[in-house]
Design a protein around this motif. Structure first.
Motif, PDB file in Angstrom:
ATOM      1  N   LYS A  12      36.371  34.208  51.296  1.00 29.03           N
ATOM      2  CA  LYS A  12      37.227  34.131  50.111  1.00 29.03           C
ATOM      3  C   LYS A  12      36.621  34.898  48.944  1.00 29.03           C
ATOM      4  CE  LYS A  12      39.582  30.669  47.253  1.00 29.03           C
ATOM      5  NZ  LYS A  12      39.765  29.219  46.992  1.00 29.03           N
ATOM      6  N   LEU A  13      35.308  34.795  48.816  1.00 27.01           N
ATOM      7  CA  LEU A  13      34.611  35.531  47.755  1.00 27.01           C
ATOM      8  C   LEU A  13      34.754  37.026  47.952  1.00 27.01           C
ATOM      9  CD1 LEU A  13      32.633  35.673  45.331  1.00 27.01           C
ATOM     10  CD2 LEU A  13      30.769  35.572  47.008  1.00 27.01           C
ATOM     11  N   MET A  14      34.596  37.489  49.199  1.00 28.38           N
ATOM     12  CA  MET A  14      34.712  38.917  49.473  1.00 28.38           C
ATOM     13  C   MET A  14      36.121  39.429  49.177  1.00 28.38           C
ATOM     14  SD  MET A  14      31.751  40.128  50.346  1.00 28.38           S
ATOM     15  CE  MET A  14      31.140  39.025  49.044  1.00 28.38           C
ATOM     16  N   ALA A  15      37.120  38.591  49.451  1.00 30.07           N
ATOM     17  CA  ALA A  15      38.502  39.000  49.149  1.00 30.07           C
ATOM     18  C   ALA A  15      38.719  39.085  47.632  1.00 30.07           C
ATOM     19  CB  ALA A  15      39.480  38.006  49.780  1.00 30.07           C
ATOM     20  N   ALA A  16      38.196  38.088  46.881  1.00 32.48           N
ATOM     21  CA  ALA A  16      38.330  38.108  45.414  1.00 32.48           C
ATOM     22  C   ALA A  16      37.585  39.297  44.828  1.00 32.48           C
ATOM     23  CB  ALA A  16      37.795  36.808  44.831  1.00 32.48           C
ATOM     24  N   LYS A  17      36.479  39.589  45.379  1.00 33.25           N
ATOM     25  CA  LYS A  17      35.704  40.745  44.915  1.00 33.25           C
ATOM     26  C   LYS A  17      36.478  42.031  45.145  1.00 33.25           C
ATOM     27  CE  LYS A  17      31.403  43.201  45.960  1.00 33.25           C
ATOM     28  NZ  LYS A  17      30.183  43.196  46.798  1.00 33.25           N
ATOM     29  N   LYS A  18      37.096  42.107  46.295  1.00 33.99           N
ATOM     30  CA  LYS A  18      37.874  43.304  46.629  1.00 33.99           C
ATOM     31  C   LYS A  18      39.045  43.463  45.662  1.00 33.99           C
ATOM     32  CE  LYS A  18      40.369  45.452  50.465  1.00 33.99           C
ATOM     33  NZ  LYS A  18      40.802  45.289  51.881  1.00 33.99           N
ATOM     34  N   ASP A  19      39.754  42.353  45.377  1.00 31.30           N
ATOM     35  CA  ASP A  19      40.891  42.407  44.445  1.00 31.30           C
ATOM     36  C   ASP A  19      40.434  42.792  43.043  1.00 31.30           C
ATOM     37  OD1 ASP A  19      42.519  41.641  46.511  1.00 31.30           O
ATOM     38  OD2 ASP A  19      42.557  39.506  45.956  1.00 31.30           O
ATOM     39  N   TYR A  20      39.358  42.247  42.608  1.00 32.68           N
ATOM     40  CA  TYR A  20      38.848  42.548  41.263  1.00 32.68           C
ATOM     41  C   TYR A  20      38.477  44.010  41.151  1.00 32.68           C
ATOM     42  CZ  TYR A  20      35.539  42.843  37.398  1.00 32.68           C
ATOM     43  OH  TYR A  20      34.866  43.233  36.268  1.00 32.68           O
ATOM     44  N   HIS A  21      37.787  44.536  42.150  1.00 37.71           N
ATOM     45  CA  HIS A  21      37.391  45.950  42.097  1.00 37.71           C
ATOM     46  C   HIS A  21      38.604  46.874  42.171  1.00 37.71           C
ATOM     47  CE1 HIS A  21      32.982  45.103  43.530  1.00 37.71           C
ATOM     48  NE2 HIS A  21      33.247  44.663  42.279  1.00 37.71           N
ATOM     49  N   ALA A  22      39.622  46.452  42.937  1.00 40.18           N
ATOM     50  CA  ALA A  22      40.848  47.272  43.005  1.00 40.18           C
ATOM     51  C   ALA A  22      41.560  47.265  41.656  1.00 40.18           C
ATOM     52  CB  ALA A  22      41.763  46.727  44.100  1.00 40.18           C
ATOM     53  N   ALA A  23      41.642  46.098  40.995  1.00 33.30           N
ATOM     54  CA  ALA A  23      42.282  46.015  39.662  1.00 33.30           C
ATOM     55  C   ALA A  23      41.523  46.851  38.649  1.00 33.30           C
ATOM     56  CB  ALA A  23      42.341  44.553  39.210  1.00 33.30           C
ATOM     57  N   CYS A  24      40.224  46.866  38.745  1.00 33.78           N
ATOM     58  CA  CYS A  24      39.410  47.679  37.820  1.00 33.78           C
ATOM     59  C   CYS A  24      39.683  49.161  38.024  1.00 33.78           C
ATOM     60  CB  CYS A  24      37.943  47.383  38.021  1.00 33.78           C
ATOM     61  SG  CYS A  24      37.437  45.744  37.407  1.00 33.78           S
ATOM     62  N   ARG A  25      39.812  49.577  39.254  1.00 31.11           N
ATOM     63  CA  ARG A  25      40.109  50.995  39.512  1.00 31.11           C
ATOM     64  C   ARG A  25      41.483  51.365  38.952  1.00 31.11           C
ATOM     65  NH1 ARG A  25      37.895  49.938  44.596  1.00 31.11           N
ATOM     66  NH2 ARG A  25      40.012  49.718  45.462  1.00 31.11           N
ATOM     67  N   SER A  26      42.461  50.480  39.164  1.00 29.69           N
ATOM     68  CA  SER A  26      43.815  50.763  38.679  1.00 29.69           C
ATOM     69  C   SER A  26      43.840  50.792  37.150  1.00 29.69           C
ATOM     70  CB  SER A  26      44.768  49.688  39.206  1.00 29.69           C
ATOM     71  OG  SER A  26      46.079  49.899  38.725  1.00 29.69           O
ATOM     72  N   GLU A  27      43.152  49.872  36.522  1.00 28.81           N
ATOM     73  CA  GLU A  27      43.116  49.832  35.052  1.00 28.81           C
ATOM     74  C   GLU A  27      42.457  51.083  34.479  1.00 28.81           C
ATOM     75  OE1 GLU A  27      41.198  49.167  31.217  1.00 28.81           O
ATOM     76  OE2 GLU A  27      40.147  49.229  33.136  1.00 28.81           O
ATOM     77  N   LYS A  28      41.403  51.512  35.126  1.00 29.60           N
ATOM     78  CA  LYS A  28      40.712  52.708  34.647  1.00 29.60           C
ATOM     79  C   LYS A  28      41.577  53.949  34.823  1.00 29.60           C
ATOM     80  CE  LYS A  28      36.283  55.043  34.888  1.00 29.60           C
ATOM     81  NZ  LYS A  28      34.952  55.091  35.528  1.00 29.60           N
ATOM     82  N   GLU A  37      45.615  42.063  34.872  1.00 33.12           N
ATOM     83  CA  GLU A  37      45.263  41.844  36.280  1.00 33.12           C
ATOM     84  C   GLU A  37      43.749  41.835  36.460  1.00 33.12           C
ATOM     85  OE1 GLU A  37      46.314  43.625  40.727  1.00 33.12           O
ATOM     86  OE2 GLU A  37      47.128  44.560  38.926  1.00 33.12           O
ATOM     87  N   VAL A  38      43.081  42.706  35.747  1.00 34.35           N
ATOM     88  CA  VAL A  38      41.615  42.734  35.817  1.00 34.35           C
ATOM     89  C   VAL A  38      41.045  41.419  35.361  1.00 34.35           C
ATOM     90  CG1 VAL A  38      39.541  43.760  34.797  1.00 34.35           C
ATOM     91  CG2 VAL A  38      41.400  45.237  35.603  1.00 34.35           C
ATOM     92  N   GLU A  39      41.590  40.904  34.239  1.00 29.23           N
ATOM     93  CA  GLU A  39      41.091  39.634  33.740  1.00 29.23           C
ATOM     94  C   GLU A  39      41.330  38.512  34.743  1.00 29.23           C
ATOM     95  OE1 GLU A  39      39.341  38.940  31.046  1.00 29.23           O
ATOM     96  OE2 GLU A  39      39.278  41.084  30.529  1.00 29.23           O
ATOM     97  N   GLY A  40      42.536  38.516  35.375  1.00 26.17           N
ATOM     98  CA  GLY A  40      42.858  37.460  36.337  1.00 26.17           C
ATOM     99  C   GLY A  40      41.981  37.517  37.592  1.00 26.17           C
ATOM    100  N   THR A  41      41.818  38.716  38.146  1.00 26.10           N
ATOM    101  CA  THR A  41      40.992  38.853  39.376  1.00 26.10           C
ATOM    102  C   THR A  41      39.527  38.585  39.078  1.00 26.10           C
ATOM    103  OG1 THR A  41      40.837  41.247  38.951  1.00 26.10           O
ATOM    104  CG2 THR A  41      42.579  40.486  40.465  1.00 26.10           C
ATOM    105  N   LYS A  42      39.111  38.926  37.845  1.00 22.77           N
ATOM    106  CA  LYS A  42      37.722  38.665  37.481  1.00 22.77           C
ATOM    107  C   LYS A  42      37.452  37.169  37.435  1.00 22.77           C
ATOM    108  CE  LYS A  42      34.236  39.573  33.954  1.00 22.77           C
ATOM    109  NZ  LYS A  42      33.956  40.215  32.644  1.00 22.77           N
ATOM    110  N   ASP A  43      38.374  36.448  36.825  1.00 20.38           N
ATOM    111  CA  ASP A  43      38.197  34.998  36.757  1.00 20.38           C
ATOM    112  C   ASP A  43      38.175  34.385  38.162  1.00 20.38           C
ATOM    113  OD1 ASP A  43      38.150  35.162  34.023  1.00 20.38           O
ATOM    114  OD2 ASP A  43      40.297  34.682  33.763  1.00 20.38           O
TER     115      ASP A  43
END
Length: 478
Positions: free
Chosen positions: A147-163, A196-202
């Motif tokens: 579950k942690l690896m999936a959340a990490k993946k989502d957070y990193h994907a949101a960061c790429r999209s935001e950037k 989305e970045v804020e949500g996936t980060k949390d």
């Protein structure tokens, strides 16, 4: 993640990673295979010990045969045999080492192996139980980790999209070709990405906190199963240590009192070599101290003059005995004639002769031979006459004066042995032949004496299927 992570640098191949406990589980299977290897090692060493013992025995046998037919003698020969005896004794000890390795060490390992490793369908029972224990301890942590690896993946994907959206918004501001509506849409997309970045980060941080809070339980459960593996492996190592000490005890011949006795006996045997004693023996038996029948003056004795064996039919040629060609009597009596003693170094042979007197030949007559040991007596039949034959006792006026041969003692009485009639005797010493007509002797050999001692101290005997000569003082009656 490890309790000792301050001391040991973590790696991606850590025991705590998912499924990495398999190496610890496989160690159980490896322990079973190592038992097989140790048994194989012991078996091969046992074969080496057996082969070495056999080589020592063959070597000793070869050189004992050399000494039996060789030229060595006396106490120095005993030194040779002492070294060969050492090889025989050492062969026995190494054979015992081989037996102990196989009958004790090999068997003990096999029994321990059977007691501690129980075969199931695919794996050993112990392996399966420990593997299931690790899976059970790791499963909750594995879920949280996934579950942690999936959340990490989502957070990193949101960061790429935001950037990426932020770069588009900056470019649009500086581009006059972009309409205000397009810029507004890009800015709206950027706000959504930021949310989305804020949500996936949390979510990512929450999963991480959840996993970290479970690490203590995970470590405890995994350590419990791991300790069982360690205890099992410790049992194996301690058993191997004990077994190796037992192997050492069986291989170390220096602690066996029989081993030291072998070499103390060899040292004593070599110390008993006496050159003076050997030289005296040689001088007495083959040298200047040997007895000699020096020629002496002999008075003429006409009792038996021409006694000889027939040339065409000797003793081995089917003759019934010795033919007396002529008998003359002393005027004062008749002594019992003796046959020529058997000489070990020369054979006495006489040619058949005839004596004639006054132009008339004396007819040869056959006689009956009566013998006891090496004394031979003859009864003589007078030449044929018209009257009845007269016996020797009747015709000889001195018959009453003839001594009868002595009765043989029980121990010297001829007996049948090995198909030969004679007196059984036992060799007291070893004797190495120096001539082809001699018999080799070894202390303790029993054989047949065929004739009494001659004037040179030799007797004729029968041993190992052949006749020959031997020193009379080397044997005793059985």
């Amino acid at each position: 993640m490890s309790l000792n992570e301050d001391l040991v640098q973590a790696s991606n191949d850590s025991f705590w990673e998912i499924g990495k406990y398999s190496r610890t589980v496989k160690r159980i299977d490896n322990g079973k295979a190592l038992c097989d290897s140790l048994r194989q090692l012991i078996q091969q060493r046992s074969e080496i010990e057996t082969s070495y013992a056999k080589s020592l025995t063959n070597w000793s046998k070869k050189w004992n045969e050399f000494l039996d037919r060789g030229n060595e003698y006396g106490t120095i020969q005993a030194g040779w045999r002492g070294m060969l005896q050492e090889a025989d004794s050492l062969s026995e000890l190494h054979s015992l080492v081989s037996e102990n390795l196989m009958n004790k060490d090999y068997v003990n390992i096999k029994a321990w192996q059977k007691e501690n490793y129980h075969k199931s369908m695919m794996h050993f029972k112990e392996t399966k139980e420990l593997e299931e224990g690790f899976k059970k301890a790791q499963k909750p942590w594995e879920k949280k980790y996934t579950k942690l690896m999936a959340a990490k993946k989502d957070y990193h994907a949101a960061c790429r999209s935001e950037k990426s959206t932020a770069n588009q918004e900056n470019n649009a501001r500086g581009d006059s070709a972009v309409s205000p509506d397009q810029l507004k849409k890009i800015q709206e997309k950027l706000r959504k990405c930021q949310q989305e970045v804020e949500g996936t980060k949390d979510k990512y941080e929450a999963c991480l906190n959840d996993l970290n809070s479970y690490n203590a339980k995970y470590i405890e459960d995994m350590n419990e199963v791991f300790q069982k593996c360690q205890d099992f492996e410790k049992t194996r190592i301690e058993f191997f240590k004990k077994t190796m000490f037992e192997i050492h005890q069986h291989l170390d011949l220096s602690v066996d009192p029989r081993f030291s006795q072998v070499y103390s006996s060899l040292h004593s045997t070599i110390g008993q070599i006496d050159s003076d004693k050997d030289l005296r023996w040689w001088s007495t038996n083959h040298g200047a101290d040997m007895a000699m029948n020096w020629p002496t003056f002999e008075e003429y004795s006409p009792e038996l003059q021409n006694i000889s064996k027939k040339k065409d039919s000797g003793i081995g040629g089917g003759s019934d005995g010795i033919t007396i060609t002529s008998i003359r009597h002393k005027p004062d009596g008749l002594d019992a004639p003796q046959s020529s003693p058997y000489n070990s170094k020369r054979q006495v042979s006489t040619t058949e002769s005839q004596r004639s007197s006054s132009g008339s030949n004396i007819q040869q007559q056959s006689s009956t031979l009566r013998s006891y040991t090496n004394y031979t007596y003859f009864s003589h039949k007078e030449p044929e006459r018209k009257e009845e034959p007269v016996s020797m006792e009747e015709s000889n006026p001195f018959a009453d004066d003839i001594d009868e041969p002595p009765s043989p003692s029980p121990e010297d009485s001829p007996r049948q042995m090995n198909g030969k009639e004679g007196v059984p005797v036992r060799a007291l010493y070893d004797y190495v032949v120096t001539e082809e007509d001699e018999l080799p002797l070894k202390a303790g050999d029993v054989f047949v004496k065929l004739s009494e001692e001659d004037e040179l101290g030799w007797c004729k005997g029968y041993k190992d299927g052949r006749e020959g000569l031997y020193p009379a003082n080397y044997v005793e009656p059985v």
